[in-house]
Design an enzyme around this catalytic site. Structure first.
Site, PDB file in Angstrom:
ATOM      1  N   SER A 242      -6.698  -1.425   2.539  1.00 51.79           N
ATOM      2  CA  SER A 242      -6.598  -1.915   3.955  1.00 51.79           C
ATOM      3  C   SER A 242      -7.467  -3.376   3.993  1.00 51.79           C
ATOM      4  CB  SER A 242      -6.956  -1.015   4.854  1.00 51.79           C
ATOM      5  OG  SER A 242      -6.410  -1.284   6.271  1.00 51.79           O
ATOM      6  N   ASP A 459       4.754   0.626   4.974  1.00 48.14           N
ATOM      7  CA  ASP A 459       3.341   0.786   5.664  1.00 48.14           C
ATOM      8  C   ASP A 459       3.220   0.220   6.942  1.00 48.14           C
ATOM      9  OD1 ASP A 459       0.537   0.201   6.366  1.00 48.14           O
ATOM     10  OD2 ASP A 459      -0.043  -0.097   3.951  1.00 48.14           O
ATOM     11  N   HIS A 489       0.373   4.286   4.577  1.00 47.18           N
ATOM     12  CA  HIS A 489      -0.630   3.195   4.614  1.00 47.18           C
ATOM     13  C   HIS A 489      -1.499   3.727   3.375  1.00 47.18           C
ATOM     14  CE1 HIS A 489      -3.344   0.038   5.660  1.00 47.18           C
ATOM     15  NE2 HIS A 489      -4.333   0.759   6.043  1.00 47.18           N
TER      16      HIS A 489
END
Length: 519
Positions: A242, A459, A489
């Site tokens: 991320s 995602d 994710h």
């Protein structure tokens, strides 16, 4: 991987850095050494970091910093084989001999030291997530990597133990969650929304004013290189997830010759500005919600209408939950958290049914998990650090007028999330006392070793298109795109194919063919 279960690592408010989607983005050209493969993993080439070569520090740093050797001691909060230490870094990298800032580290040494490659550093996202807390919780997912790597993580500058930014009290945080309308419809609600953002910024300046000018991702990337050096590694081996992909891309740009084996999973689009990130997340979360709806036998249109009806009712009259209230904004947050993992979709079904029956407790519990609020009403300061890092990075300061311009488009893209994310662009850095660094981060890394860039098609927070753009920005032969056809994710640990591909790269230096697809 467990990060999909530890959803509090992320925060929906961080649209400036945590997620992004666009359409029609060009695909990076494959390098001659990594021929295109449109489906499963094909041929491989070998990455060749030099774990035994002499470590060299970035030029200009004083010997007092480059000569550090971490004093590893038993961690206060973690038992077993975990050891903690502190490394001092320049508060201002433009003044390397000036004031310093302590950065907290945690490490578990390789369990097969005879085959040790080096250190593998992790950043799990946020920004603002504590690597010192997260790595021990998630280490089981990296057990195989931990045989040949020392597993290492850290609290980046401005986070938790590393001079963590603090902006408001728990009571102030709780009051804001219920007092401020996240999708203001009237001038009075707009004024209250912006005042709260400005009050938050003022609190950051008052409580953490000495740190917030220096919380950029660029500064953290420079810290990362000093950490690499003091750990004794000639090259940086790194796993970023991320926001950690933004940090990894920034590092590769600044120190291309020091790149060892880098993996970027759930990738932030480095080409998107603040509105672009918000637009991307609007599309990404709606896409995930539509996929959820289909999995339950609903049409996306019907499910969307059902949820927007509930949100409109909460906007008019929040549900009482004991001494608290489930507002529209908290409900949106509770919905969003379940979309980070397909495993959480049943929780969304249960929470929506309860709220429609007048029970807001399940959605409120989900929002609390997302906001890192414990049952005693105590919040972590991750959202404070997240705001500080985001606003130090971005030079943009969108206005309410800009948010209103975005509203029609965003509502069309997502009736559920659109207005929330459009307004977030105006409130996120409103009144911020420090100028931001740039409109978008630099990620080009000519001359760097191959970097694995893993994107998942479903995602919600960092949609797949961001991975395509990161691979392109890193450059031909550097950004190696790996596609995971799936939901959620992050792909490592979720997709067996991705996990095997990443492990082969990190452990054996096998670079997959550009365009390798899993699922």
């Amino acid at each position: 991987m467990s990060i999909r279960r530890r959803l509090t690592v992320l925060a929906l408010g961080g649209v400036l850095v945590t997620g992004c989607t666009s359409t029609g983005s060009p695909t990076a050209a494959p390098s001659p050494a990594t021929p295109t493969s449109g489906s499963t993993s094909g041929g491989t080439s070998s990455a060749a970091p030099s774990p035994d070569a002499k470590s060299s520090p970035a030029p200009g740093l004083p010997a007092s910093l480059t000569g550090q050797r971490p004093d590893w001691q038993r961690c206060d909060d973690w038992g077993g084989d975990w050891r903690c230490a502190t490394v001092n870094v320049p508060l201002d990298h433009a003044k390397p001999s000036g004031a310093t800032l302590p950065v907290a580290l945690i490490r578990k040494e390789a369990t097969d030291p005879k085959r040790r490659i080096g250190s593998l550093l992790f950043n799990f996202g946020g920004p603002g997530g504590s690597g010192v807390d997260m790595l021990p919780e998630l280490a089981g997912d990296y057990e195989e990597l931990g045989e040949r790597y020392d597993l290492v993580s850290f609290d980046p500058r401005g986070v938790s133990r590393s001079s963590g930014v603090v902006c408001r009290t728990d009571a102030e945080q709780a009051a804001a969650e219920t007092r401020v309308d996240a999708t203001p419809d009237t001038p009075a609600e707009e004024a209250a929304y912006l005042k709260d953002a400005a009050d938050f910024a003022a609190g950051c300046a008052r409580r953490s004013g000495k740190v917030i000018p220096y919380t950029t991702t660029t500064a953290t990337a420079r810290d990362l290189d000093l950490i690499r050096h003091v750990l004794g590694d000639a090259k940086l081996h790194y796993f970023g997830i991320s926001y950690g992909t933004q940090l990894g891309g920034t590092y590769a740009h600044l120190f291309p010759k020091n790149v060892g084996r880098l993996v970027l999973d759930a990738v932030v689009d480095p080409t998107a500005d603040s509105a672009g990130h918000a637009r991307h997340q609007t599309v990404g979360f709606q896409r995930a919600l539509d996929n959820y709806a289909k999995s339950t036998g609903q049409t996306p249109k019907a499910a969307g209408a059902r949820i927007t009806t509930l949100l409109a009712a909460l906007d008019r009259r929040p549900l009482e939950v004991g001494e608290r209230r489930l507002t529209e904004g908290l409900a949106i947050t509770g919905i969003a958290v379940t979309l980070y993992s397909e495993e959480s979709w049943p929780l969304l079904t249960q929470a929506l049914r309860a709220a429609e029956s007048g029970d807001g407790a399940p959605l409120l519990r989900l929002a609390d998990a997302y906001n890192d609020r414990d049952p005693q009403g105590r919040y972590s300061t991750q959202s404070h650090s997240q705001r500080a890092i985001s606003c130090a990075d971005s030079s943009e300061r969108p206005t309410p007028a800009r948010a209103k311009e975005l509203l029609p488009e965003f509502r069309r893209l997502s009736p559920v999330f659109g207005a929330f994310l459009a307004w977030d662009t105006a409130g996120w850095c409103a009144g911020w006392p420090v100028e931001g660094e740039a409109k978008t981060p630099a990620a080009s890394a000519p001359g760097a070793a191959p970097v694995l860039v893993v994107g998942t098609t479903g995602d919600p927070a960092t949609p797949y298109e961001g991975a395509e753009r990161m691979a392109e920005e890193l450059g031909e032969g550097v950004g190696i795109l790996v596609t995971n056809k799936g939901e959620g994710h992050g792909a490592y640990g979720t997709s067996e194919c991705v996990t095997e591909t990443v492990d082969a790269y990190l452990l054996d230096g096998k670079v997959p063919a550009y365009g390798t697809t899993c699922g």
